[in-house]
Design a protein around this motif. Structure first.
Motif: not given
Length: 219
Positions: A172-177
Motif C-alpha cells: 500500500d505504501l509503495l503504491s501511494y508514497i
C-alpha cells in the motif's frame, strides 16, 4: 503480471455505437477533453457541452458513447489506472533480477504520476463524485495494482522470512508514497533543483524503509 480477479463486478459503460474501434477512438477524445475541463473547473462545475467542445465533437456525438457526466469521470479513472499499470509492466518487462524489477517499478510509478499529476490530483479530490458501482470498480482496479507490488516485494525478499501483514502494508505504501510528487509538487519544485532529484531521493527512502517487512524479533 496478470490482473487478479476481484469480488467486484467490472462496470460496463453503454454506447449507442457498436464498433469497438470507433468507441475506443471517441472515448479517448472524450477523456482528453474531460481532463482538460475537469482540471480547470472541477467535476461539479464542468458541463458535458464544455467537455464535448474540448474533445472536438458535438454534445450529441458525446452522448453516443457515454450516458452521463458520471460515466465520463469513470472512464477517466479507468484510463489513468490502466496507464499506471501498463507503464509499470513495460518498465519491468525483461528484467529478471527481483531487486531491479522492484526499483524499475517504483521509478516508473513516480515518473508516470509526475507526468499525469494534474489529473491524479483531480482524481483524489473528486473520488466522492463516483457513483457506487463506479467506486467499487475503481477500488477493484486499485486492489489489483497494489497486489502487483505485493508480488514484487515477495520476490524482492526471496528466501527471507517476511511478516505477511507488513508485506500488505508495504505494498500500500509503495503504491501511494509516490503521490507526494503530486501533492507537494509546488514545495518540492521550489526547494529542490529538479524533480529527478526528488524522485531519486524518494526511491532511496522507500528501498531503505521496506526492510521493516522482514519478520524480525520484537524489541
Amino acid at each position: 503480471m496478470k490482473e487478479k480477479n476481484t469480488q467486484f463486478r467490472i462496470k460496463q459503460i453503454e454506447s449507442k455505437i457498436k464498433n469497438p474501434k470507433r468507441i475506443s477512438l471517441r472515448r479517448k477524445q472524450i477523456i482528453k477533453g474531460a481532463i482538460d475541463v475537469f482540471t480547470v473547473k472541477g467535476f461539479n462545475s464542468a458541463t458535458t457541452r464544455e467537455i464535448a467542445l474540448a474533445a472536438g465533437i458535438t454534445e450529441g456525438t458525446l452522448f453516443n458513447y457515454v450516458r452521463s457526466k458520471e460515466d465520463i469521470i469513470y472512464i477517466v479513472y479507468e484510463y489513468i489506472t490502466q496507464i499506471l499499470r501498463k507503464d509499470m509492466e513495460k518498465a519491468i518487462a525483461g528484467i529478471t533480477d527481483p531487486q531491479e524489477r522492484l526499483k524499475a517499478a517504483l521509478l516508473q510509478n513516480m515518473k508516470t504520476i509526475d507526468v499525469y499529476q494534474d489529473i491524479i490530483m483531480f482524481m483524489y479530490k473528486e473520488s466522492h463524485s463516483l457513483d457506487k458501482e463506479s467506486l467499487y470498480t475503481v477500488l477493484a482496479r486499485e486492489a489489483g495494482y497494489i497486489e502487483m507490488f505485493e508480488e514484487l516485494l515477495t520476490a524482492y525478499f526471496g528466501e527471507k522470512k517476511m511478516d505477511p501483514v507488513k508485506i500488505k502494508l508495504a505494498a500500500d505504501l509503495l503504491s501511494y508514497i509516490p503521490v507526494i510528487v503530486t501533492f507537494r509538487r509546488w514545495s518540492l519544485k521550489r526547494r529542490f533543483d529538479s524533480m529527478d532529484a526528488v524522485i531519486s531521493g524518494i526511491l532511496d527512502f522507500i528501498l531503505h524503509g521496506i526492510e521493516f517487512a522482514v519478520d524480525m524479533p520484537s524489541l
